[in-house]
Design a protein around this motif. Sequence first.
Motif, PDB file in Angstrom:
ATOM      1  N   GLY A 242     -10.310   1.383  17.700  1.00 52.32           N
ATOM      2  CA  GLY A 242     -11.206   1.904  17.001  1.00 52.32           C
ATOM      3  C   GLY A 242     -10.600   2.326  15.484  1.00 52.32           C
ATOM      4  O   GLY A 242     -11.375   2.766  14.498  1.00 52.32           O
ATOM      5  N   ILE A 243      -9.158   2.596  15.296  1.00 52.05           N
ATOM      6  CA  ILE A 243      -8.765   3.181  13.983  1.00 52.05           C
ATOM      7  C   ILE A 243      -8.348   2.125  13.458  1.00 52.05           C
ATOM      8  O   ILE A 243      -7.608   1.144  13.710  1.00 52.05           O
ATOM      9  N   ASP A 244      -8.691   2.199  11.952  1.00 54.48           N
ATOM     10  CA  ASP A 244      -8.711   1.059  11.098  1.00 54.48           C
ATOM     11  C   ASP A 244      -7.314   1.221  10.319  1.00 54.48           C
ATOM     12  O   ASP A 244      -7.515   1.083   9.081  1.00 54.48           O
ATOM     13  N   TYR A 245      -6.434   1.395  10.880  1.00 57.28           N
ATOM     14  CA  TYR A 245      -5.047   1.585  10.287  1.00 57.28           C
ATOM     15  C   TYR A 245      -4.321   0.364  10.091  1.00 57.28           C
ATOM     16  O   TYR A 245      -4.030  -0.186  11.087  1.00 57.28           O
ATOM     17  N   ASP A 246      -4.332  -0.089   8.926  1.00 55.56           N
ATOM     18  CA  ASP A 246      -3.438  -1.392   8.678  1.00 55.56           C
ATOM     19  C   ASP A 246      -2.734  -1.148   7.432  1.00 55.56           C
ATOM     20  O   ASP A 246      -3.280  -0.754   6.215  1.00 55.56           O
ATOM     21  N   VAL A 247      -1.278  -1.104   7.622  1.00 52.55           N
ATOM     22  CA  VAL A 247      -0.554  -0.776   6.393  1.00 52.55           C
ATOM     23  C   VAL A 247      -0.758  -1.804   5.006  1.00 52.55           C
ATOM     24  O   VAL A 247      -0.796  -1.417   4.011  1.00 52.55           O
ATOM     25  N   ARG A 248      -1.414  -2.962   5.274  1.00 49.00           N
ATOM     26  CA  ARG A 248      -1.766  -4.002   4.357  1.00 49.00           C
ATOM     27  C   ARG A 248      -2.777  -3.257   3.423  1.00 49.00           C
ATOM     28  O   ARG A 248      -2.916  -3.614   2.322  1.00 49.00           O
ATOM     29  N   ALA A 249      -3.745  -2.424   4.082  1.00 47.74           N
ATOM     30  CA  ALA A 249      -4.733  -1.847   3.342  1.00 47.74           C
ATOM     31  C   ALA A 249      -4.455  -0.588   2.772  1.00 47.74           C
ATOM     32  O   ALA A 249      -4.777  -0.130   1.730  1.00 47.74           O
ATOM     33  N   ASN A 250      -3.679   0.348   3.665  1.00 46.30           N
ATOM     34  CA  ASN A 250      -3.431   1.546   3.292  1.00 46.30           C
ATOM     35  C   ASN A 250      -2.588   1.939   2.420  1.00 46.30           C
ATOM     36  O   ASN A 250      -2.562   2.628   1.376  1.00 46.30           O
ATOM     37  N   GLU A 251      -1.361   1.031   2.201  1.00 46.51           N
ATOM     38  CA  GLU A 251      -0.212   0.991   1.432  1.00 46.51           C
ATOM     39  C   GLU A 251       0.138  -0.406   0.936  1.00 46.51           C
ATOM     40  O   GLU A 251       1.143  -0.952   1.549  1.00 46.51           O
ATOM     41  N   PRO A 252      -0.863  -1.083   0.148  1.00 48.03           N
ATOM     42  CA  PRO A 252      -0.681  -2.434  -0.048  1.00 48.03           C
ATOM     43  C   PRO A 252       0.784  -2.811  -0.516  1.00 48.03           C
ATOM     44  O   PRO A 252       1.237  -2.116  -1.615  1.00 48.03           O
ATOM     45  N   TYR A 253       1.381  -3.684  -0.031  1.00 48.88           N
ATOM     46  CA  TYR A 253       2.541  -4.323  -0.871  1.00 48.88           C
ATOM     47  C   TYR A 253       2.485  -5.619  -1.149  1.00 48.88           C
ATOM     48  O   TYR A 253       1.254  -6.240  -0.605  1.00 48.88           O
ATOM     49  N   SER A 254       3.276  -6.380  -1.862  1.00 52.11           N
ATOM     50  CA  SER A 254       3.290  -7.708  -2.111  1.00 52.11           C
ATOM     51  C   SER A 254       2.002  -8.146  -2.697  1.00 52.11           C
ATOM     52  O   SER A 254       1.283  -9.063  -2.227  1.00 52.11           O
ATOM     53  N   SER A 255       1.072  -7.357  -3.281  1.00 50.32           N
ATOM     54  CA  SER A 255      -0.089  -7.643  -3.808  1.00 50.32           C
ATOM     55  C   SER A 255      -1.399  -7.773  -2.875  1.00 50.32           C
ATOM     56  O   SER A 255      -2.166  -8.845  -3.158  1.00 50.32           O
ATOM     57  N   TYR A 256      -1.200  -7.328  -1.794  1.00 49.61           N
ATOM     58  CA  TYR A 256      -2.431  -7.424  -0.903  1.00 49.61           C
ATOM     59  C   TYR A 256      -3.656  -6.692  -1.135  1.00 49.61           C
ATOM     60  O   TYR A 256      -4.613  -7.093  -0.910  1.00 49.61           O
ATOM     61  N   GLU A 257      -3.475  -5.757  -2.254  1.00 45.46           N
ATOM     62  CA  GLU A 257      -4.695  -5.208  -2.755  1.00 45.46           C
ATOM     63  C   GLU A 257      -5.499  -6.136  -3.509  1.00 45.46           C
ATOM     64  O   GLU A 257      -6.661  -5.912  -3.661  1.00 45.46           O
ATOM     65  N   GLU A 258      -5.194  -7.337  -3.829  1.00 50.46           N
ATOM     66  CA  GLU A 258      -5.768  -8.276  -4.541  1.00 50.46           C
ATOM     67  C   GLU A 258      -6.599  -9.267  -3.619  1.00 50.46           C
ATOM     68  O   GLU A 258      -7.349 -10.064  -3.864  1.00 50.46           O
ATOM     69  N   PHE A 259      -6.422  -9.133  -2.181  1.00 48.73           N
ATOM     70  CA  PHE A 259      -7.101 -10.088  -1.298  1.00 48.73           C
ATOM     71  C   PHE A 259      -8.149  -9.428  -0.900  1.00 48.73           C
ATOM     72  O   PHE A 259      -8.361  -8.374  -0.357  1.00 48.73           O
ATOM     73  N   ASP A 260      -9.180 -10.279  -0.430  1.00 47.44           N
ATOM     74  CA  ASP A 260     -10.333  -9.950   0.398  1.00 47.44           C
ATOM     75  C   ASP A 260     -10.360 -10.186   1.632  1.00 47.44           C
ATOM     76  O   ASP A 260     -10.163 -11.483   1.877  1.00 47.44           O
ATOM     77  N   PHE A 261     -10.085  -9.159   2.427  1.00 41.07           N
ATOM     78  CA  PHE A 261     -10.002  -9.384   3.951  1.00 41.07           C
ATOM     79  C   PHE A 261     -10.444  -8.143   4.669  1.00 41.07           C
ATOM     80  O   PHE A 261     -10.510  -7.190   4.172  1.00 41.07           O
TER      81      PHE A 261
END
Lengths: 411, 183, 167
Positions: A242-261
């Motif tokens: 139940g913890i929504d910890y995902d490095v892709r969202a918390n500290e985006p690298y390689s432009s993950y912040e531009e993606f919708d997921f």
Amino acid sequence: MSNSVSKTSNNKPIYADKELQEELFTLNLGPTHPATHGVFQNVLQVDGERIVSGVSTIGYIHRAFEKIAERRAYYQITTLTDRLNYCSAPINNMGWHMTVEKLLDIELPKRVQYMRVIVMELSRIADHIICNGILGVDTGTFAGFIPMMIKREFIYEIFEEICGARLTTNIGRIGGFERDFNGVAFAKIRQFVKEFPAVLKEFEALLERNRIFIERTAGVAAVDAETALNYSWSGPILRATGIDYDVRANEPYSSYEEFDFEIPVGTNGDVYDRFLVRNHEMWQSLRIIEQALAKIEKEPKGIFHADVPDFYLPPKEQVYNNMEALIYHFKIVMGEIDAPKKELYHCVEGANGELGFYLISDGGRSPYRLHFRRPSFINYQMYAPMSSGMLLSDAIINMSSLNIIAGELDA
Amino acid sequence: MSDIKLAEAPPGIQGSGFFATSLDKVIGLARANSLWPLPFATSCCGIEFMATMAATYDAGRFGMERNSFSPRQADMLMVMGTIAKKMAPVLRQVYSQMAEPRWVIAVGACASSGGIFDTYSVLQGIDEIIPVDVYVPGCPPRPEAILDGVMQLQEIVKNESLNRRQTPEYKALLEKYGFHTNG
Amino acid sequence: MAKLSNERVVECLNKRFEGRFSQLEEAYGLLTIETNKEDILDVLELLKTDEELQFIYLTDITAVHYPELPKEFAVVYHLHSLVNNIRIRIKVFLEGTYPAIPTATVLWKGANWMERETYDFYGIQFVGHPDLRRILNMDDMEAFPMRKEHPLEDPNRVDKKDYFFGR
């Protein structure tokens, strides 16, 4: 996500006859037990079918990665990262490249970042296919595993098209890729995105509402969020609690912040929830790949690395025919170019959790110290404590769903 | 007609209603086409072995359909992956538990020579502790390479004489590795 | 991204540990502080339990060997505040051949194997650890292999003669 169907995971034995329980015996599960998918040894005290306590022994394939890393140049360490979590080697490669790029302060063109995203998400799917497919096998059906493995072979074909290797890919370079994706690679990625949903849907239909599967997995090895955090869990198994910890969202690298997921989370943290989380993550990865393909279309063609001749190896034909390229090649290979004296921690979301690189540079050609934060190593330490009170068959399923990779565990 | 390929009969004398050949050859043929592997998979190469056994490459075509996880019922020990020094005694024990005749394939660079891991903790090739019949190069080898290794071993098995395992040379070989045979 | 600034973290630490820790650097936005082995547990506990900071997640424990420094070993903790999305690195430098430091297993159960690994590699004693044994290397190993003086290659190898390599 699921209701607790069976009560097998609480610590109380279900039978009342006290006299039968007095004699415990020791069961040596591993290091080469067929049910453990890797080199894991657990010495269990067993009361009938029920585990009373266990002790894990690891290190059976300890290969001294961190020691080797202190003697190798930065670009040579990519080869080591391949062999950490070999089920999703490209994520490790990319994580390492990004760490060094962060150290050297290299900014990559957007197109290269999207290409990396595609490769990383493909390998995340490949890793989850193994884990969930094997979970199906362990609960009694080969039927889901085989079509999924065929798709996994197809991902390997894509990797071969991109870099020439299947499993230990050594994909990319510090500063980008060694070559552009060719037309066949793009066509195959598109074909995969088109064809995989049907297979995944069938796989889900086979297991998600399958009564045998639910009874084997739901409520088994349930972990609450607090315990999971206390044991520093990360990745799908943490999200299942139940913890929504995902490095892709918390500290985006390689432009993950531009993606919708979306980041799928579970509620019970049991084996069934982990299975669902991984399945949903495969869907999300597909979404990300689709978006990345669309984004690449809009970028100028033919760019596959940053313009950093000091650190990016020139193409071989230029090395043979061009003085400047030869000099750069020599300087990079011999480690003549100084890296900044800094230390940094960089992490990526590996298929099993937060894969971190703690790098200390003393300016030389190889790291002064490189420490890998390996999710399998940290996730696995709860295995023996959580097994006590569990049925032996549940403990096996639990191990499959933790997806511990021996190479990453022992480093 | 089906396109199932049968194993070729060994050379012999054929007439109406009889076929004469040496017992060695017949048994070799039978053994070679039903090698039961014991997958001793430790790391990366094990994943490629998984691909080898799965649908695309289908190692079952070579009579190795049944993975024998018990050393007692296995003919062919396939060592796939790095063997650390901590693991070495386990590997020796597994080998010593196998019944004769037994064969060993070292799959991949690590099992053959230690591979890229020239370190204090890794065994530099399993041939330091057990005798090896076939080495498969690659890091990891492709499934085709693993299959080729199996086919190489099939050739060895086909041509092995029946009493090889009783010869003093073979016993000396085992002695060299510290395995003592009775009698 | 982070909801909490590094200055604020230092401020919170200063309330209790004024003068007993030093701020080393802020490279790549990651606050690095140094403290001593007497205070480390209190610092970790404050970071973990403080209602504002909430560094509840222990990312990693490892060590570094600096043979040329008077305090040869540095134990490095990485903490992560999931709520505030901020990380912190804490270093403790230790002297002596077999240095000792209190264990963090009282705060995080996950510290158990991380400390065992650090002990296995560097020989750092974690006082109060429930089960401080070697974890990756063989139990009968005597050296601590990640120390800088330990060779990478097996010194007992006999097949690697210099003349094979022209040296």
